[in-house]
Scaffold this active site. Structure first.
Site: not given
Ligand code: 3HC
Ligand code: NAI
Length: 692
Positions: A128, A105, A108
């Site tokens: 995703e 997102g 996006e």
């Molecule tokens: N939503 C909620 N919480 C999230 C999050 C998200 N998208 N991404 C990360 N967090 C939280 C983690 O759970 C963690 O929480 P905690 O400290 O309580 O355990 C904290 O943020 C830090 O995350 P990391 O330990 O993973 O930190 P890093 O620095 O190692 O990595 C990152 C950061 C690369 C951003 C990694 O967290 C990541 O890959 N996040 C997911 C990204 C993702 O998949 N985004 C797509 C989401 S789906 C979407 O967007 C749908 C849309 O198309 C509508």
């Protein structure tokens, strides 16, 4: 400066409005963030003195995606689509300023800006697919309109985080700005857009990049074919492909509607639920209840690795890639040279494959030293021992390390089964001793079981967890017991594989049941890969793999094992292996019957789950999701099935208990349900509900 809401501010730098988001940890698109964006863009639009609008984030990253934790709860306030319409239709140029990661997102949102700038260290992507999803906010429709169908297919099905430089080359980023000066760089860029009277570029209107793929369905057919193996069993890759097809073949608004339909389908699937669970499970594994988050860590920059065999070599590669300086010590010059040769060649290959730059490879090679003298460990911060699996050898080695290493150095063993407390007792500093159990091949497998001894100091544990992350692993804490968490549970599965063959199941059918479940291979294929010489019988044992070994069938490294192989390692059924199996059954006086595929699966997985319950009950694992993280990252459990404990919760623990009791009646008390399992089942709970 105007405060828009708790996470958003708006200020003016001359004629450029700057909207700043600050919602730690990763600026995920929660309700307050969406509201802040919506109200921020509205206010900036209404401010006559603002001629352009920059969106920038505080903290470690740009928006990292939708709020995954908030999925499933009823939306409040402006939707993401409302925000995007506001941005894209803004009459003033909108510039997204990216640092950290613009993911899902987040990207996006950035794709609804008219321009994007980024610092060189930034990364962008649509990950995703790794959550079993597709981008649900126009990503599958806008991305191809910038990078074309083929690159978009790669990006959405791999979920790759694309470095800013590559993103700039693809046109996803318009300009790279100086590291650390993002805000100023973005404002300067905005002024340039204004001065040059550049257009309000809306990605949605750009047909040039998708038009060439229109009328060429073979692009998609070929892509599916080329990746069939990789996508096997998963649902989300195919949905992502269909969404990109829609971007190519449909007008924008219809494409968005198709994306929404596909998104809702995957979002409601058990696959995505399991994959989202796995995401949070991996992060939960970092949390150790009695070790404070702010524990002062020991500095680890230099690592000594003892033994440059199969494991030592792989561990060295991981450490070098993680930026550490490595000294490898072996017993004999030949073994050292051989080990160093493999490490160097593997590191160098990264440059050839383009997975590392030439400079990175040179740096890694320069950080590697070899020696025949353990005294060269005297200054290292961490030693990882990977010598033969023999308690006497380990004790001897740890006694020597104790005498050589500086105070405060961490002494770790890569043992697979041995008692870490006993190893620690060979030193005068058991608090500094810990297990770091890597998985083969150690430079590739992500799992790291961090074995906490009875006396392991808290700061040692916390430091090793951090080092594990730094070297690209998924660290999970385990307590001391034979085989720790993963191998202890795996043994139960191995026992059944052989028992099932004795009762009449064909090894090929057993492997197929595993493969169809989603494992990369079954137990007998696995034995062929590992080699019968490595897993041959212990004194007093008489196993099927032992029989295979005695018949000279070592597996892939020899003439074949449970299968025959051609020069390209393609497997075919082996008449020779069939004879060995039949003879083995005869020798054991076995009576053969028909064994169903359902029984094969139950008999293979139920004992694993039951052992998992014991591991949990005994406190060997902190939480059930840690066990799942281990199986997902070390044993090839398909992520879309969440891991054995998650799988059991989905089956329902009552069902698991019933099935175990049925087998207990037939096969004996090895099948008795673990007390914790029975208790949770009786209370109508799952493993996930278990709190220590
Ligand atoms: N939503 C909620 N919480 C999230 C999050 C998200 N998208 N991404 C990360 N967090 C939280 C983690 O759970 C963690 O929480 P905690 O400290 O309580 O355990 C904290 O943020 C830090 O995350 P990391 O330990 O993973 O930190 P890093 O620095 O190692 O990595 C990152 C950061 C690369 C951003 C990694 O967290 C990541 O890959 N996040 C997911 C990204 C993702 O998949 N985004 C797509 C989401 S789906 C979407 O967007 C749908 C849309 O198309 C509508
Ligand atoms: P290996 O036999 O390939 O390598 C061991 C190396 O240690 C040899 O090169 C040997 O020369 C060297 N060595 C032995 N004693 C030494 C000493 N005193 N000083 C310096 N070097 C010495 O064995 P492998 O497979 O790498 O296993 C090492 C350890 O890792 C064992 O404890 C094993 O249980 C564990 N392990 C192995 C896994 C595997 O799949 N092979 C997986 C996880 C852990």
């Amino acid at each position: 400066m105007t405060v828009i809401n708790s996470v958003t501010t708006l200020d003016l730098d001359g004629d450029v409005a700057v909207i700043t988001l600050n919602s730690p940890p990763v600026n995920a698109l929660s309700a307050p963030v969406r509201e802040g964006l919506y109200e921020g863009f509205k206010a900036a639009g209404a401010d006559a003195s603002a001629k352009a609008i920059v969106l920038v984030c505080e903290g470690r990253t740009f928006i990292a995606g939708a709020d995954i934790a908030g999925f499933g709860s009823a939306p409040v306030g402006p939707s993401l689509a409302d925000v995007q319409v506001m941005m894209e239709n803004s009459p003033k140029p909108v510039i997204a300023a990216i640092h950290g990661t613009a993911l899902g997102g987040g990207l996006e949102v950035a794709l609804c800006a008219h321009y994007r700038v980024a610092v060189p260290s930034a990364k962008v992507g649509l990950p995703e697919v790794n959550l079993g999803l597709i981008p649900g906010a126009g990503g599958t429709q806008r991305l191809p309109r910038i990078v074309g169908a083929e690159k978009a297919l790669d990006m959405v099905t791999s979920g790759a985080h694309v470095p800013a430089k590559d993103a700039a080359a693809m046109g996803l980023v318009d300009e790279l700005v100086e590291e650390g000066k993002l805000r100023a760089g973005a404002i300067a860029f905005a002024r340039k857009v204004l001065a040059e009277g550049r257009p309000l570029r809306r990605v949605r209107d750009n047909d040039d990049k998708v038009a060439p793929a229109r009328g060429h369905p073979e692009i998609f057919a070929n892509f599916r074919k080329a990746n069939a193996r990789k996508f096997r069993g998963f649902m989300a890759p195919e949905h992502n492909i269909r969404a990109v097809e829609a971007a190519v073949n449909l007008p924008f608004d219809q494409g968005i509607a198709e994306e929404r339909r596909l998104f809702e389908e995957v979002m409601a699937s058990p696959h995505s639920a399991a994959q989202r669970y796995a995401f949070f499970a991996e992060r939960a594994a970092n949390k150790i209840p009695d070790v404070a988050d702010d524990t002062q860590l020991r500095a680890v920059k230099t690592v000594g690795i003892l033994g440059a065999g199969t494991m030592g070599g792989g561990i060295a590669i991981s450490c070098l890639k993680g930026g550490l300086t490595v000294t490898v010590v072996e017993m004999k010059p030949e073994a050292l040279e051989r080990g160093l040769g493999i490490i160097r060649a593997t590191i160098a290959r990264d440059a050839e494959r383009g997975t590392a730059t030439k400079e990175q490879v040179e740096q890694r090679l320069a950080n590697l030293k070899g020696s025949l003298d353990m005294a060269d460990f005297k200054d290292v911060d961490l030693v990882i021992e990977a010598v033969f699996e023999d308690m006497n050898v380990k004790k001897d080695v740890f006694k020597k390390l104790d005498a050589i290493c500086k105070p405060g150095a961490i002494l770790a063993s890569n043992t697979s089964y041995l008692n870490v407390d006993e190893i620690a007792a060979a030193t005068s500093r058991p608090g500094d001793v810990i297990g770091m159990h890597f998985f083969s091949p150690a430079n590739i497998m992500k799992l790291l079981e961090v074995v906490r001894g009875a006396k392991t100091a808290k700061d040692v544990l916390a430091t090793v967890m951090r080092v594990g992350k730094q070297i690209g692993k998924v660290p999970v804490v385990a307590g001391v017991c034979p085989g720790f968490i993963g191998n202890r549970m795996l043994r139960k599965r191995g026992e059944q594989a052989e028992a099932l063959v004795l009762e009449g199941a064909d090894p090929i059918v057993i492997d197929k049941v595993f493969y169809d479940f989603g494992f990369p291979m079954g137990p007998f294929q696995m034995m062929d890969v590992v080699g019968m010489d490595v897993i041959k019988d212990q004194p007093g044992e008489r196993s099927l793999r032992g029989a295979m070994y005695e018949a000279g069938r070592l597996g892939q490294k020899g003439i074949g094992g449970f299968y025959d192989y051609d020069a390209n390692r393609n497997q075919t059924p082996s008449p020779e292996a069939v004879k060995i199996v039949e003879q083995f059954r005869k020798d054991k006086g076995a009576t053969v019957r028909a064994v169903s595929e359902e029984e094969i699966l139950d008999r293979s997985l139920l004992p694993v789950i039951n052992e998992g319950a014991k591991v949990l009950q005994e406190g060997i694992a902190i939480r059930s999701s840690d066990i799942d993280t281990i199986w997902l990252n070390g044993y090839g459990w398909p992520v879309y099935r969440g891991g054995p404990m998650y799988y059991a919760d989905q089956l329902g623990l009552k069902t698991v208990v019933e099935k175990l009791k049925q087998y207990q009646a037939k096969l004996g008390d090895d099948w008795k349900p673990a007390p914790l399992l029975e208790k949770l089942a009786a209370e109508g709970k799952g493993f996930a509900d278990f709190k220590r």
